[in-house]
Write a protein that holds these residues in place. Structure first.
Motif, mmCIF file in Angstrom:
data_model
loop_
_atom_site.group_PDB
_atom_site.id
_atom_site.type_symbol
_atom_site.label_atom_id
_atom_site.label_comp_id
_atom_site.label_asym_id
_atom_site.label_seq_id
_atom_site.Cartn_x
_atom_site.Cartn_y
_atom_site.Cartn_z
ATOM 1 N N GLU A 37 2.109 2.161 -9.366
ATOM 2 C CA GLU A 37 2.545 1.380 -10.529
ATOM 3 C C GLU A 37 3.613 0.360 -10.137
ATOM 4 O O GLU A 37 3.582 -0.792 -10.567
ATOM 5 C CB GLU A 37 3.058 2.304 -11.635
ATOM 6 C CG GLU A 37 1.951 3.072 -12.330
ATOM 7 C CD GLU A 37 2.471 4.127 -13.297
ATOM 8 O OE1 GLU A 37 3.712 4.324 -13.407
ATOM 9 O OE2 GLU A 37 1.624 4.773 -13.948
ATOM 10 N N GLU A 38 4.547 0.790 -9.324
ATOM 11 C CA GLU A 38 5.602 -0.120 -8.867
ATOM 12 C C GLU A 38 5.022 -1.207 -7.960
ATOM 13 O O GLU A 38 5.419 -2.367 -8.033
ATOM 14 C CB GLU A 38 6.707 0.657 -8.148
ATOM 15 C CG GLU A 38 7.863 -0.187 -7.682
ATOM 16 C CD GLU A 38 8.688 -0.815 -8.803
ATOM 17 O OE1 GLU A 38 9.666 -1.511 -8.475
ATOM 18 O OE2 GLU A 38 8.362 -0.654 -9.998
ATOM 19 N N LEU A 96 11.650 -2.639 0.394
ATOM 20 C CA LEU A 96 10.523 -1.948 -0.238
ATOM 21 C C LEU A 96 10.132 -0.708 0.546
ATOM 22 O O LEU A 96 9.858 0.349 -0.039
ATOM 23 C CB LEU A 96 9.324 -2.884 -0.376
ATOM 24 C CG LEU A 96 9.492 -4.084 -1.296
ATOM 25 C CD1 LEU A 96 8.202 -4.893 -1.335
ATOM 26 C CD2 LEU A 96 9.917 -3.667 -2.689
ATOM 27 N N GLU A 97 10.094 -0.843 1.854
ATOM 28 C CA GLU A 97 9.640 0.276 2.679
ATOM 29 C C GLU A 97 10.665 1.401 2.774
ATOM 30 O O GLU A 97 10.322 2.509 3.180
ATOM 31 C CB GLU A 97 9.233 -0.233 4.061
ATOM 32 C CG GLU A 97 7.963 -1.068 3.985
ATOM 33 C CD GLU A 97 7.449 -1.536 5.322
ATOM 34 O OE1 GLU A 97 8.206 -1.520 6.316
ATOM 35 O OE2 GLU A 97 6.264 -1.930 5.366
ATOM 36 N N SER A 98 11.899 1.160 2.371
ATOM 37 C CA SER A 98 12.912 2.211 2.399
ATOM 38 C C SER A 98 12.891 3.067 1.119
ATOM 39 O O SER A 98 13.510 4.112 1.070
ATOM 40 C CB SER A 98 14.304 1.607 2.583
ATOM 41 O OG SER A 98 14.705 0.912 1.411
ATOM 42 N N ARG A 99 12.151 2.614 0.117
ATOM 43 C CA ARG A 99 12.078 3.342 -1.147
ATOM 44 C C ARG A 99 11.102 4.514 -1.045
ATOM 45 O O ARG A 99 10.116 4.444 -0.314
ATOM 46 C CB ARG A 99 11.612 2.405 -2.265
ATOM 47 C CG ARG A 99 12.573 1.262 -2.504
ATOM 48 C CD ARG A 99 12.051 0.298 -3.513
ATOM 49 N NE ARG A 99 11.963 0.939 -4.835
ATOM 50 C CZ ARG A 99 11.485 0.334 -5.915
ATOM 51 N NH1 ARG A 99 11.051 -0.907 -5.850
ATOM 52 N NH2 ARG A 99 11.429 0.968 -7.065
ATOM 53 N N HIS A 109 0.865 -1.176 0.000
ATOM 54 C CA HIS A 109 0.000 0.000 0.000
ATOM 55 C C HIS A 109 0.902 1.226 0.000
ATOM 56 O O HIS A 109 1.893 1.278 0.731
ATOM 57 C CB HIS A 109 -0.911 0.023 1.226
ATOM 58 C CG HIS A 109 -1.766 -1.199 1.312
ATOM 59 N ND1 HIS A 109 -2.892 -1.364 0.545
ATOM 60 C CD2 HIS A 109 -1.648 -2.322 2.055
ATOM 61 C CE1 HIS A 109 -3.427 -2.537 0.806
ATOM 62 N NE2 HIS A 109 -2.692 -3.138 1.724
ATOM 63 N N CYS A 110 0.560 2.167 -0.815
ATOM 64 C CA CYS A 110 1.339 3.393 -0.882
ATOM 65 C C CYS A 110 0.761 4.419 0.082
ATOM 66 O O CYS A 110 -0.465 4.558 0.195
ATOM 67 C CB CYS A 110 1.335 3.931 -2.311
ATOM 68 S SG CYS A 110 2.197 2.825 -3.447
ATOM 69 N N VAL A 111 1.642 5.085 0.781
ATOM 70 C CA VAL A 111 1.248 6.118 1.738
ATOM 71 C C VAL A 111 2.056 7.382 1.440
ATOM 72 O O VAL A 111 3.209 7.307 1.036
ATOM 73 C CB VAL A 111 1.479 5.659 3.207
ATOM 74 C CG1 VAL A 111 0.558 4.521 3.566
ATOM 75 C CG2 VAL A 111 2.913 5.241 3.434
ATOM 76 N N MET A 157 6.130 2.949 0.372
ATOM 77 C CA MET A 157 5.392 1.700 0.431
ATOM 78 C C MET A 157 5.280 1.195 1.858
ATOM 79 O O MET A 157 6.232 1.281 2.633
ATOM 80 C CB MET A 157 6.100 0.626 -0.402
ATOM 81 C CG MET A 157 6.106 0.910 -1.863
ATOM 82 S SD MET A 157 6.976 -0.406 -2.758
ATOM 83 C CE MET A 157 6.559 0.046 -4.424
ATOM 84 N N ASN A 158 4.124 0.665 2.170
ATOM 85 C CA ASN A 158 3.899 -0.084 3.402
ATOM 86 C C ASN A 158 3.614 -1.500 2.914
ATOM 87 O O ASN A 158 2.638 -1.718 2.198
ATOM 88 C CB ASN A 158 2.717 0.509 4.163
ATOM 89 C CG ASN A 158 2.513 -0.147 5.499
ATOM 90 O OD1 ASN A 158 3.104 -1.181 5.787
ATOM 91 N ND2 ASN A 158 1.655 0.441 6.316
#
Length: 153
Positions: free
Chosen positions: A112-113, A99-102, A50-52, A60-61
């Motif tokens: 999209e990613e 993922l969450e560091s991006r 999920h994007c926040v 990303m979460n």
């Protein structure tokens, strides 16, 4: 303390199914060829992203869920198969951390990613299983090109 709770929930390992397979031939029909008498398959896997939007842009979460399916011809291999499960759990947690560091410039880029990553997650989890096999079975490194896609032995 809340951050610790979130990190612990990033990888969910569903209750495993464990089955005794009466013959080596039956085991190899399920898991593929090789010199082993037990294997673990990773099924019911899912990457949720999920994007926040926050102060540093979109991020990303993420969480990973999977179910180990332990197949044993030799019951004494059960502890070894649990090592593979732990490896995959560790690799999944590292992946979630990556993922969450991006960060992304927009929610749309992030979404999209996220779609691309979730669509290709089957390859990723099979890669985790392959990595565990190569790490735990050094003899497989020489045979690397012959390791099947079902891996988790």
């Amino acid at each position: 303390m809340r951050v610790l709770f979130i990190l612990l929930q990033a990888v969910i390992v569903q209750p495993p199914s464990t089955s005794i397979v009466p013959t080596l031939q039956g085991l190899h029909e399920i898991c593929g060829p090789g010199a082993f008498d037990a294997c673990t398959l990773f099924v019911a896997y899912r990457l949720d992203v999920h994007c926040v939007t926050g102060g540093r842009g979109a991020a990303m979460n993420a969480s990973v869920t999977f179910k180990p399916m332990l197949l044993l011809h030799n019951i004494r291999q059960l502890p070894h198969e649990w090592i593979h499960v732990d490896d995959v759990r560790t690799f999944a947690a590292q992946y979630v951390g990556e993922l969450e560091s991006r960060t992304f410039e927009s929610d749309r880029q992030c979404e999209e990613e996220a779609l691309r990553l979730t669509a290709g997650f089957g390859d990723r989890i099979r890669g985790f299983a392959r990595r565990s096999n190569l790490m735990r079975h050094p003899s497989l490194r020489a045979e690397r090109s012959t390791i099947s896609a079902t891996d988790g032995r």
